[in-house]
Design a protein around this motif. Structure first.
Motif, PDB file in Angstrom:
ATOM      1  N   LEU A  18      99.802  -1.742  50.493  1.00 58.75           N
ATOM      2  CA  LEU A  18     100.403  -0.979  49.390  1.00 58.75           C
ATOM      3  C   LEU A  18     100.524  -1.839  48.135  1.00 58.75           C
ATOM      4  N   SER A  19     100.884  -3.119  48.307  1.00 62.55           N
ATOM      5  CA  SER A  19     101.013  -4.021  47.166  1.00 62.55           C
ATOM      6  C   SER A  19      99.683  -4.206  46.471  1.00 62.55           C
ATOM      7  N   LEU A  20      98.626  -4.334  47.265  1.00 59.73           N
ATOM      8  CA  LEU A  20      97.293  -4.507  46.672  1.00 59.73           C
ATOM      9  C   LEU A  20      96.874  -3.266  45.882  1.00 59.73           C
ATOM     10  N   PHE A  21      97.115  -2.091  46.468  1.00 59.92           N
ATOM     11  CA  PHE A  21      96.749  -0.865  45.758  1.00 59.92           C
ATOM     12  C   PHE A  21      97.602  -0.685  44.503  1.00 59.92           C
ATOM     13  N   ALA A  22      98.906  -1.000  44.592  1.00 60.14           N
ATOM     14  CA  ALA A  22      99.771  -0.885  43.423  1.00 60.14           C
ATOM     15  C   ALA A  22      99.330  -1.848  42.331  1.00 60.14           C
ATOM     16  N   ALA A  23      98.959  -3.076  42.734  1.00 58.00           N
ATOM     17  CA  ALA A  23      98.465  -4.049  41.752  1.00 58.00           C
ATOM     18  C   ALA A  23      97.171  -3.571  41.117  1.00 58.00           C
ATOM     19  N   GLY A  24      96.283  -2.999  41.953  1.00 54.23           N
ATOM     20  CA  GLY A  24      95.020  -2.479  41.412  1.00 54.23           C
ATOM     21  C   GLY A  24      95.247  -1.358  40.416  1.00 54.23           C
ATOM     22  N   ALA A  25      96.182  -0.436  40.748  1.00 58.69           N
ATOM     23  CA  ALA A  25      96.487   0.667  39.837  1.00 58.69           C
ATOM     24  C   ALA A  25      97.029   0.152  38.513  1.00 58.69           C
ATOM     25  N   SER A  26      97.805  -0.913  38.542  1.00 62.77           N
ATOM     26  CA  SER A  26      98.342  -1.475  37.305  1.00 62.77           C
ATOM     27  C   SER A  26      97.260  -2.165  36.483  1.00 62.77           C
ATOM     28  N   LEU A  27      96.359  -2.872  37.160  1.00 62.14           N
ATOM     29  CA  LEU A  27      95.338  -3.644  36.452  1.00 62.14           C
ATOM     30  C   LEU A  27      94.285  -2.759  35.783  1.00 62.14           C
ATOM     31  N   VAL A  28      94.111  -1.549  36.297  1.00 62.27           N
ATOM     32  CA  VAL A  28      93.145  -0.636  35.685  1.00 62.27           C
ATOM     33  C   VAL A  28      93.693  -0.037  34.385  1.00 62.27           C
ATOM     34  N   GLN A  29      95.012   0.024  34.257  1.00 65.80           N
ATOM     35  CA  GLN A  29      95.618   0.712  33.112  1.00 65.80           C
ATOM     36  C   GLN A  29      95.240   0.116  31.751  1.00 65.80           C
ATOM     37  N   PRO A  30      95.241  -1.223  31.548  1.00 67.80           N
ATOM     38  CA  PRO A  30      94.826  -1.751  30.235  1.00 67.80           C
ATOM     39  C   PRO A  30      93.395  -1.372  29.852  1.00 67.80           C
ATOM     40  N   VAL A  31      92.524  -1.294  30.876  1.00 65.82           N
ATOM     41  CA  VAL A  31      91.139  -0.898  30.594  1.00 65.82           C
ATOM     42  C   VAL A  31      91.094   0.537  30.062  1.00 65.82           C
ATOM     43  N   LEU A  32      91.913   1.422  30.688  1.00 68.28           N
ATOM     44  CA  LEU A  32      91.962   2.805  30.218  1.00 68.28           C
ATOM     45  C   LEU A  32      92.601   2.899  28.831  1.00 68.28           C
ATOM     46  N   VAL A  33      93.605   2.077  28.558  1.00 73.77           N
ATOM     47  CA  VAL A  33      94.210   2.074  27.215  1.00 73.77           C
ATOM     48  C   VAL A  33      93.192   1.658  26.169  1.00 73.77           C
ATOM     49  N   ARG A  34      92.395   0.630  26.480  1.00 71.59           N
ATOM     50  CA  ARG A  34      91.358   0.201  25.527  1.00 71.59           C
ATOM     51  C   ARG A  34      90.355   1.325  25.302  1.00 71.59           C
ATOM     52  N   ASP A  35      90.011   2.026  26.383  1.00 65.63           N
ATOM     53  CA  ASP A  35      89.044   3.119  26.256  1.00 65.63           C
ATOM     54  C   ASP A  35      89.602   4.237  25.389  1.00 65.63           C
ATOM     55  N   VAL A  36      90.916   4.551  25.576  1.00 70.11           N
ATOM     56  CA  VAL A  36      91.546   5.596  24.762  1.00 70.11           C
ATOM     57  C   VAL A  36      91.527   5.203  23.279  1.00 70.11           C
ATOM     58  N   VAL A  51      94.562  11.553  31.157  1.00 70.68           N
ATOM     59  CA  VAL A  51      94.965  12.138  32.440  1.00 70.68           C
ATOM     60  C   VAL A  51      94.871  11.100  33.547  1.00 70.68           C
ATOM     61  N   LEU A  52      93.781  10.342  33.557  1.00 75.80           N
ATOM     62  CA  LEU A  52      93.608   9.313  34.581  1.00 75.80           C
ATOM     63  C   LEU A  52      94.682   8.225  34.465  1.00 75.80           C
ATOM     64  N   LEU A  53      95.025   7.877  33.211  1.00 76.05           N
ATOM     65  CA  LEU A  53      96.052   6.860  32.987  1.00 76.05           C
ATOM     66  C   LEU A  53      97.409   7.328  33.525  1.00 76.05           C
ATOM     67  N   VAL A  54      97.757   8.585  33.231  1.00 80.79           N
ATOM     68  CA  VAL A  54      99.027   9.142  33.725  1.00 80.79           C
ATOM     69  C   VAL A  54      99.029   9.181  35.259  1.00 80.79           C
ATOM     70  N   ALA A  55      97.896   9.575  35.830  1.00 75.13           N
ATOM     71  CA  ALA A  55      97.800   9.649  37.293  1.00 75.13           C
ATOM     72  C   ALA A  55      98.007   8.268  37.921  1.00 75.13           C
ATOM     73  N   LEU A  56      97.378   7.252  37.283  1.00 72.49           N
ATOM     74  CA  LEU A  56      97.537   5.890  37.816  1.00 72.49           C
ATOM     75  C   LEU A  56      98.984   5.412  37.704  1.00 72.49           C
ATOM     76  N   LEU A  57      99.653   5.777  36.616  1.00 71.82           N
ATOM     77  CA  LEU A  57     101.065   5.411  36.464  1.00 71.82           C
ATOM     78  C   LEU A  57     101.904   6.002  37.587  1.00 71.82           C
ATOM     79  N   LEU A  58     101.670   7.296  37.876  1.00 77.00           N
ATOM     80  CA  LEU A  58     102.442   7.969  38.918  1.00 77.00           C
ATOM     81  C   LEU A  58     102.112   7.421  40.300  1.00 77.00           C
ATOM     82  N   VAL A  59     100.841   7.191  40.570  1.00 79.54           N
ATOM     83  CA  VAL A  59     100.423   6.651  41.864  1.00 79.54           C
ATOM     84  C   VAL A  59     101.005   5.254  42.072  1.00 79.54           C
ATOM     85  N   GLY A  60     100.930   4.434  41.018  1.00 82.38           N
ATOM     86  CA  GLY A  60     101.480   3.080  41.112  1.00 82.38           C
ATOM     87  C   GLY A  60     102.974   3.100  41.394  1.00 82.38           C
TER      88      GLY A  60
END
Length: 567
Positions: A18-36, A51-60
């Motif tokens: 769970l920690s690894l997946f939570a860390a992965g969800a957090s690390l993807v977010q800056p990439v999506l912010v740059r894309d936005v 939408v993907l960014l919000v989903a990752l926030l909730l999943v994390g």
């Protein structure tokens, strides 16, 4: 800590995933912010990345919630397991350990020290592990975005973290000191409360309060040393993080102006820096928590490393035994308490089966020690003790003590009900048997004076009973064991003349079915014994029936004269 976590392997693996997946969800977010941001700059649609960014926030957030719950449950499980193990170990320590350790300090280890282990699990190891994953991912992403900015950020972070980690290394030692001082203060409080009536009657409240306050002040001083260290570590790490952000903003702004990177890349880099700095700060805090918990663990391990009382099986060759008609025999027994002068010197005597033997002599002669050695609370320094013809060292302690009923001099009564105290030695006894045991020691009135009967409360340490009632209750508890050998240490010391006579009759009745060894100061209670052993300064100086000893033993005659048994 690994042995404490062995039973929680499955949960900890799930937490790691769970920690690894939570860390992965957090690390993807800056990439999506740059894309936005890049899409906004280029006037392109941003709905999909948002939408993907919000989903990752909730999943994390959901992953972290489940992980934290599992960690809390594991932490509580570790505390529960440790307390069970420590409590069992404490109850099986050799009696000599209780003699040299303070009760309050042992209680502190079961309570306060084990509680700190929860911190190790919930705020220690996994924050460090998760932090490593986050830091590694953030470093890789920052190196890809802008290696120059990464170098600037690392200089500020590493300098501050090096100072903070260096200071944190002292945390474990200071934490152990703080827990030790807390244990000493708890001991002072336990001492004062357990003797509250004596202290109040002696008008010593202020002196005892001062002693407790002194212990509290020492605990406070130890806690302040730890607090000062942590007060240094926190600002140093915070300053390093803030400095890194300021440098990145300054240098990054220049690079955006020069066209080296885009605004979106700078924002993404700053977010990655946040994901780098935040885990570093958390890991540093977790490291301090880990050191604090390991300081407490050190105190727990110190107790767990003390060997417990063994079962008593031995590989020694069985020595020649005394006749089976002899219930207990001392054969040239010597004994000394650790670090003390010898208490017994070449003590020898025999107790025929079914006989009543009394041990008499001045205070401090070693009479109570004789009973403690029969129970094998201590090992003899020389010679041997035989019970039913067998050396007690060749007999499992549980088997030995099943043959013995023992009433110690203080006659302790446990907090709870009358029934609880009686069932301590005979958990399967019926109410009829309990009432019969009480009647045998003239305690039926305890049941009759309360509508609760056997369920009447006796108070902490039996405080709701008189001294004589406490002593007789302890004897009734022992009679329920139906042990063939009964050891009584000063059974009538707290009784008035009427109850002493009643108890003497009860002991005489018990003697028809058992072998009795009675330690007595009041010779009137033992003059009718089959044999009286006189002990002085750890040696047997005379033995025989009352009339014979009056003629042949000057010490016994002196004791009898002082107690008005002879003129």
């Amino acid at each position: 800590m690994l042995p404490y976590l062995r039973h929680h392997r499955g949960t900890l693996v799930a937490v790691g995933v769970l920690s690894l997946f939570a860390a992965g969800a957090s690390l993807v977010q800056p990439v999506l912010v740059r894309d936005v941001l890049d899409r906004v700059t280029d006037h392109r649609a941003v709905a999909g990345p948002v939408v993907l960014l919000v989903a990752l926030l909730l999943v994390g957030a959901a992953l972290r919630a489940v992980r934290d719950y599992l960690l809390q449950r594991t932490g509580e499980g570790v505390v529960l397991t440790t307390r069970r193990r420590l409590a069992r170990h404490l109850l099986m320590l050799p009696i000599a350990e209780y003699d040299r350790r303070r009760t309050g300090d042992l209680l502190s280890r079961v309570g306060a020290d084990t509680t700190l282990l929860r911190v190790v699990v919930t705020s220690g190891m996994f924050e460090i592990v998760t932090g490593v994953v986050m830091v590694a991912g953030a470093l890789i992403a920052m190196a890809v975005l802008d290696p120059a900015l990464l170098a600037v950020a690392l200089v500020a972070l590493l300098v501050g973290m090096a100072v903070a980690i260096s200071a944190s290394r002292r945390t474990r030692g200071l934490s152990e000191q703080a827990q030790a001082r807390l244990g000493e203060m708890t001991s002072a409080v336990e001492r004062a409360i357990s003797a509250a009536r004596t202290i109040r009657a002696s008008r010593a409240e202020e002196r005892e309060a001062t002693a407790v306050a002194r212990g509290a002040e020492e605990a406070y001083a130890a806690g302040m040393r730890l607090a000062r260290l942590e007060a240094i570590v926190g600002p140093v790490s915070d300053t390093a993080i803030q400095g890194a952000f300021l440098l990145v903003l300054g240098v990054g702004g220049v690079r955006v102006a020069s066209g080296a990177i885009s605004v979106g890349s700078l924002v993404a880099f700053i977010l990655f820096l946040f994901f780098l700095a935040m885990p570093l700060g958390q890991a540093l805090h977790a490291y301090r928590q880990l050191q604090t918990g390991l300081g407490a663990l050190q105190r727990i391990e110190e107790i767990l490393e003390v060997p417990v009382e063994t079962a008593g099986d031995s590989t020694r060759t069985q020595q020649e035994s005394v006749p089976r008609s002899v219930a207990v025999a001392f054969d040239r027994v010597s004994f000394r308490y650790p670090g003390e002068s010898p208490v017994l010197h070449d003590v020898s005597f025999e107790v025929p089966r079914g006989n009543r033997i009394a041990l008499v002599g001045p205070s401090g002669a070693g009479k109570s020690t004789v009973l403690a050695l029969i129970e094998r609370f201590y090992e003899v320094s020389g010679g041997r003790i035989l019970v039913d013809g067998i050396d007690v060292r060749e007999m499992p302690r549980s088997a030995l003590r099943a043959r013995l009923g023992y009433v110690e001099q203080e006659a302790p009564v446990l907090a709870g009900t009358l029934r609880d105290n009686l069932l301590l030695t005979a958990p399967a006894a019926t109410d009829t048997e309990l009432l019969a045991a009480l009647a045998e020691v003239n305690l039926s009135g305890l049941v009759e004076r309360s509508p609760k009967g056997l369920d009447v409360q006796v108070g902490e340490g039996g405080v709701l009973l008189s001294g004589g009632e406490r002593q007789r209750l302890a004897i009734a508890r022992t009679l329920l064991t139906n042990a063939p050998i009964l050891l009584l240490d000063e059974p009538t010391s707290n009784l008035d003349a009427r109850n002493e006579a009643a108890l003497r009759d009860a002991i005489a009745s018990a003697a028809t079915r058992r072998t009795l060894i009675v330690v007595a100061h009041r010779l009137s209670t033992v003059v009718d014994s089959d044999r009286i052993v006189v002990i002085d300064e750890g040696r047997v100086v005379a033995a025989g029936p009352h009339a014979e000893l009056l003629d042949e033993s000057p010490l016994y005659r002196e004791l009898a004269t002082h107690q008005l048994l002879v003129s």
